[in-house]
Write a protein that holds these residues in place. Structure first.
Motif, PDB file in Angstrom:
ATOM      1  N   ALA A   1       9.395   6.035  -1.477  1.00 61.35           N
ATOM      2  CA  ALA A   1       7.959   6.022  -1.799  1.00 61.35           C
ATOM      3  C   ALA A   1       7.267   6.874  -0.975  1.00 61.35           C
ATOM      4  CB  ALA A   1       7.339   4.699  -1.738  1.00 61.35           C
ATOM      5  N   GLN A   2       5.998   7.560  -1.250  1.00 59.37           N
ATOM      6  CA  GLN A   2       5.160   8.258  -0.350  1.00 59.37           C
ATOM      7  C   GLN A   2       4.018   7.309  -0.178  1.00 59.37           C
ATOM      8  OE1 GLN A   2       5.338  11.790  -3.645  1.00 59.37           O
ATOM      9  NE2 GLN A   2       3.881  12.351  -1.843  1.00 59.37           N
ATOM     10  N   ASN A   3       3.766   7.284   1.130  1.00 61.91           N
ATOM     11  CA  ASN A   3       2.766   6.326   1.944  1.00 61.91           C
ATOM     12  C   ASN A   3       1.385   7.101   1.607  1.00 61.91           C
ATOM     13  OD1 ASN A   3       4.643   4.267   2.471  1.00 61.91           O
ATOM     14  ND2 ASN A   3       4.601   4.892   4.623  1.00 61.91           N
ATOM     15  N   ASP A   4       1.176   8.028   1.529  1.00 59.29           N
ATOM     16  CA  ASP A   4       0.069   8.850   1.458  1.00 59.29           C
ATOM     17  C   ASP A   4       0.147  10.214   0.589  1.00 59.29           C
ATOM     18  OD1 ASP A   4       0.270   9.406   4.954  1.00 59.29           O
ATOM     19  OD2 ASP A   4       0.842  10.808   3.284  1.00 59.29           O
ATOM     20  N   TYR A   5      -0.763  11.094   0.210  1.00 55.81           N
ATOM     21  CA  TYR A   5      -0.624  12.313  -0.021  1.00 55.81           C
ATOM     22  C   TYR A   5       0.453  13.357   0.305  1.00 55.81           C
ATOM     23  CZ  TYR A   5      -3.307  14.414   3.513  1.00 55.81           C
ATOM     24  OH  TYR A   5      -3.591  14.873   4.867  1.00 55.81           O
TER      25      TYR A   5
ATOM     26  N   ARG B   1       0.819  -1.129   0.015  1.00 57.50           N
ATOM     27  CA  ARG B   1      -0.160   0.001   0.176  1.00 57.50           C
ATOM     28  C   ARG B   1       0.909   1.309  -0.073  1.00 57.50           C
ATOM     29  NH1 ARG B   1      -4.547  -0.243   4.411  1.00 57.50           N
ATOM     30  NH2 ARG B   1      -5.328   1.566   3.300  1.00 57.50           N
ATOM     31  N   PHE B   2       0.713   2.067  -0.943  1.00 58.49           N
ATOM     32  CA  PHE B   2       1.628   3.322  -1.111  1.00 58.49           C
ATOM     33  C   PHE B   2       0.683   4.093  -2.000  1.00 58.49           C
ATOM     34  CE2 PHE B   2       2.922   1.953  -5.341  1.00 58.49           C
ATOM     35  CZ  PHE B   2       3.225   0.541  -5.177  1.00 58.49           C
ATOM     36  N   PHE B   3       1.168   5.588  -1.789  1.00 54.89           N
ATOM     37  CA  PHE B   3       0.632   6.477  -2.730  1.00 54.89           C
ATOM     38  C   PHE B   3       1.256   6.586  -4.287  1.00 54.89           C
ATOM     39  CE2 PHE B   3      -1.812  10.247  -3.590  1.00 54.89           C
ATOM     40  CZ  PHE B   3      -0.960  11.215  -4.104  1.00 54.89           C
TER      41      PHE B   3
END
Length: 121
Positions: free
Chosen positions: A99-103, A27-29
């Motif tokens: 990576a970005q996990n969310d916004y 799960r990642f953005f």
């Protein structure tokens, strides 16, 4: 959270070729950068090649002209085509993703488990 699974390492004679693959899941953005590092016995881990989601690439001087990094954004997979392999390319090769996990803009660093590449003389 990002999981990275590498494949493609092995034993090859000098002058030969290998292709490494690294698939990202979880799960990642977004995954902004992916790359390959290597670590030989008794040496520090070093960057081999990297690529951004936009396609910008960079290489260590020692592999320029021999290795090619590519990325399939749809599959979240990065590849490393290694040609004209030399004994001093022998190392454990690690996949890396930033990576970005969310916004939010914070990036996190993720590593694969490593795959052994051995080049015999």
């Amino acid at each position: 959270q990002v999981q990275l699974v590498e494949s493609g390492g092995g034993l090859v004679q000098a002058g030969g070729s290998l292709r490494l693959s690294c698939a990202a899941s979880g799960r990642f953005f977004s995954i902004n950068q992916m790359g390959w590092y290597r670590q030989a016995p008794g040496k520090q881990r070093e960057l081999v090649a990297g690529t951004t989601s936009g396609g910008t690439t960079n290489y260590a001087d020692s592999v320029k002209g021999r290795f090619t990094i590519s990325r399939d954004n749809a599959k979240n997979t990065v590849y490393l085509q290694m040609n004209s392999l030399r004994p001093d390319d022998t190392a454990v090769y690690y996949c890396n993703a930033k990576a970005q996990n969310d916004y939010r803009p914070a990036e996190f660093n993720y590593w694969g488990q490593g795959t052994q590449v051995t080049v015999s003389a």
